[in-house]
Design a protein around this motif. Structure first.
Motif, PDB file in Angstrom:
ATOM      1  N   GLN A  52      10.532   8.404   4.444  1.00  0.00           N
ATOM      2  CA  GLN A  52      10.320   8.104   5.843  1.00  0.00           C
ATOM      3  C   GLN A  52       9.297   6.992   5.955  1.00  0.00           C
ATOM      4  O   GLN A  52       8.444   6.834   5.077  1.00  0.00           O
ATOM      5  N   LEU A  53       9.388   6.187   7.012  1.00  0.00           N
ATOM      6  CA  LEU A  53       8.382   5.166   7.233  1.00  0.00           C
ATOM      7  C   LEU A  53       7.018   5.841   7.338  1.00  0.00           C
ATOM      8  O   LEU A  53       6.862   6.895   7.956  1.00  0.00           O
ATOM      9  N   GLY A  54       6.003   5.228   6.725  1.00  0.00           N
ATOM     10  CA  GLY A  54       4.673   5.791   6.764  1.00  0.00           C
ATOM     11  C   GLY A  54       4.091   5.823   8.160  1.00  0.00           C
ATOM     12  O   GLY A  54       4.519   5.081   9.045  1.00  0.00           O
ATOM     13  N   ARG A  55       3.116   6.650   8.354  1.00  0.00           N
ATOM     14  CA  ARG A  55       2.456   6.754   9.655  1.00  0.00           C
ATOM     15  C   ARG A  55       1.543   5.542   9.872  1.00  0.00           C
ATOM     16  O   ARG A  55       0.929   5.060   8.934  1.00  0.00           O
ATOM     17  N   PRO A  56       1.440   5.083  11.127  1.00  0.00           N
ATOM     18  CA  PRO A  56       0.565   3.929  11.408  1.00  0.00           C
ATOM     19  C   PRO A  56      -0.885   4.223  11.037  1.00  0.00           C
ATOM     20  O   PRO A  56      -1.313   5.374  11.102  1.00  0.00           O
ATOM     21  N   GLY A  93       0.819  -1.209   0.000  1.00  0.00           N
ATOM     22  CA  GLY A  93       0.000   0.000   0.000  1.00  0.00           C
ATOM     23  C   GLY A  93       0.851   1.257   0.000  1.00  0.00           C
ATOM     24  O   GLY A  93       1.975   1.265   0.515  1.00  0.00           O
ATOM     25  N   ARG A  94       0.306   2.328  -0.550  1.00  0.00           N
ATOM     26  CA  ARG A  94       1.085   3.561  -0.688  1.00  0.00           C
ATOM     27  C   ARG A  94       1.504   4.147   0.649  1.00  0.00           C
ATOM     28  O   ARG A  94       2.525   4.823   0.756  1.00  0.00           O
ATOM     29  N   GLY A  95       0.737   3.860   1.714  1.00  0.00           N
ATOM     30  CA  GLY A  95       1.039   4.460   3.009  1.00  0.00           C
ATOM     31  C   GLY A  95       2.213   3.856   3.740  1.00  0.00           C
ATOM     32  O   GLY A  95       2.602   4.365   4.801  1.00  0.00           O
ATOM     33  N   VAL A  96       2.811   2.802   3.209  1.00  0.00           N
ATOM     34  CA  VAL A  96       3.899   2.152   3.931  1.00  0.00           C
ATOM     35  C   VAL A  96       5.152   3.026   3.967  1.00  0.00           C
ATOM     36  O   VAL A  96       5.938   2.977   4.927  1.00  0.00           O
ATOM     37  N   VAL A  97       5.363   3.835   2.939  1.00  0.00           N
ATOM     38  CA  VAL A  97       6.509   4.754   2.881  1.00  0.00           C
ATOM     39  C   VAL A  97       5.997   6.134   2.500  1.00  0.00           C
ATOM     40  O   VAL A  97       5.260   6.274   1.516  1.00  0.00           O
ATOM     41  N   ASP A  98       6.393   7.133   3.275  1.00  0.00           N
ATOM     42  CA  ASP A  98       6.025   8.510   2.968  1.00  0.00           C
ATOM     43  C   ASP A  98       7.151   9.197   2.203  1.00  0.00           C
ATOM     44  O   ASP A  98       8.332   9.028   2.530  1.00  0.00           O
ATOM     45  N   THR A  99       6.783   9.974   1.194  1.00  0.00           N
ATOM     46  CA  THR A  99       7.740  10.830   0.504  1.00  0.00           C
ATOM     47  C   THR A  99       7.765  12.186   1.198  1.00  0.00           C
ATOM     48  O   THR A  99       6.717  12.811   1.383  1.00  0.00           O
ATOM     49  N   VAL A 100       8.933  12.618   1.615  1.00  0.00           N
ATOM     50  CA  VAL A 100       9.103  13.944   2.210  1.00  0.00           C
ATOM     51  C   VAL A 100       9.747  14.807   1.136  1.00  0.00           C
ATOM     52  O   VAL A 100      10.945  14.696   0.871  1.00  0.00           O
ATOM     53  N   HIS A 101       8.960  15.622   0.491  1.00  0.00           N
ATOM     54  CA  HIS A 101       9.406  16.333  -0.703  1.00  0.00           C
ATOM     55  C   HIS A 101      10.625  17.208  -0.425  1.00  0.00           C
ATOM     56  O   HIS A 101      10.675  17.949   0.563  1.00  0.00           O
ATOM     57  N   GLY A 102      11.610  17.066  -1.299  1.00  0.00           N
ATOM     58  CA  GLY A 102      12.836  17.817  -1.178  1.00  0.00           C
ATOM     59  C   GLY A 102      13.841  17.222  -0.221  1.00  0.00           C
ATOM     60  O   GLY A 102      14.958  17.727  -0.093  1.00  0.00           O
ATOM     61  N   ARG A 103      13.458  16.126   0.459  1.00  0.00           N
ATOM     62  CA  ARG A 103      14.357  15.529   1.460  1.00  0.00           C
ATOM     63  C   ARG A 103      14.591  14.039   1.214  1.00  0.00           C
ATOM     64  O   ARG A 103      15.719  13.594   1.163  1.00  0.00           O
ATOM     65  N   GLY A 104      13.514  13.249   1.082  1.00  0.00           N
ATOM     66  CA  GLY A 104      13.727  11.826   0.888  1.00  0.00           C
ATOM     67  C   GLY A 104      12.529  11.008   1.318  1.00  0.00           C
ATOM     68  O   GLY A 104      11.397  11.370   1.024  1.00  0.00           O
TER      69      GLY A 104
END
Length: 221
Positions: free
Chosen positions: A217-221, A204-215
């Motif tokens: 992060q693990l997605g939020r529970p 699912g898309r929520g497993v990894v978050d994209t932090v724009h301009g940085r990289g």
């Protein structure tokens, strides 16, 4: 076999040198920091099997340093080594996030035994990591999905990438950091993007978050 790494943050240079010699003899690779700022930098940028922290540090107090590491998702087991050894001080250290607390002066054999116990307990716990929607089992390279009676198998690289993110769930990793940590033989950070896509496709898309301009992060529970 790679030596387990330990960070010793101790402003008493004679004691720090003694601890370094002792731990090296025990087979550890030792980093020393003599103040809280240096200890915080090393704790956030390098991976350790265990940390040994003094409380009365210059620049950043030992318990403040510990709280900052925990707030950034560093789950490395910590032994606080301090001259402040009454019950209230021990409670304060444990409540701040330490796994163990040993007063000075200390018995060398007891210190080494406590470090071995911390590493054993941490190794057992670290084989299963919480991820959005379930739990990642590093031994089977699979995610047990909460509420579903099934497991999603991952490839070796998918598992390594998700484990790196899950080990520090509040940290934002740059693509270069993930390339260096997970895809050591690759040359382009494009491989990181590809494997993030594979993880999202499976979990699912929520497993990894994209932090724009940085990289990433693990997605939020």
């Amino acid at each position: 076999m790679e030596s387990p790494a330990v960070l010793v943050v101790e402003d008493d240079r004679a004691l720090a040198s003694m601890l370094e010699r002792l731990l090296v003899e025990e087979g550890y690779a030792v980093d020393l920091a003599h103040d809280g700022h240096r200890g915080l930098h090393l704790g956030l940028t390098r991976r350790y099997a265990v940390l040994v922290l003094d409380r009365g540090l210059p620049a950043v107090d030992g318990l403040d340093l510990l709280a900052r590491l925990r707030s950034r998702g560093v789950a490395t087991p910590v032994l606080v080594l301090s001259a402040l050894g009454n019950p209230a001080d021990r409670v304060a250290g444990l409540d701040a996030g330490a796994e163990d607390y040993l007063g000075k002066p200390f018995d060398v054999d007891e210190l080494l035994a406590r470090l071995r116990a911390l590493r054993r307990r941490h190794a057992e716990l670290a084989r299963v990591l919480a991820v959005p929607g379930g739990r990642l089992d590093l031994d089977t390279r699979s995610v047990e999905l909460t509420g579903e009676r099934r497991q999603q198998r991952l490839s070796e690289r998918e598992c390594a990438l998700l484990a790196a993110l899950a080990a520090r769930p509040t940290m934002v990793f740059t693509r270069t950091e993930l390339l260096r940590q997970v895809f050591t033989e690759a040359e382009s950070t494009a491989v990181v993007d590809s494997y993030v896509h594979y993880l999202r496709r499976k979990l699912g898309r929520g497993v990894v978050d994209t932090v724009h301009g940085r990289g990433y992060q693990l997605g939020r529970p």
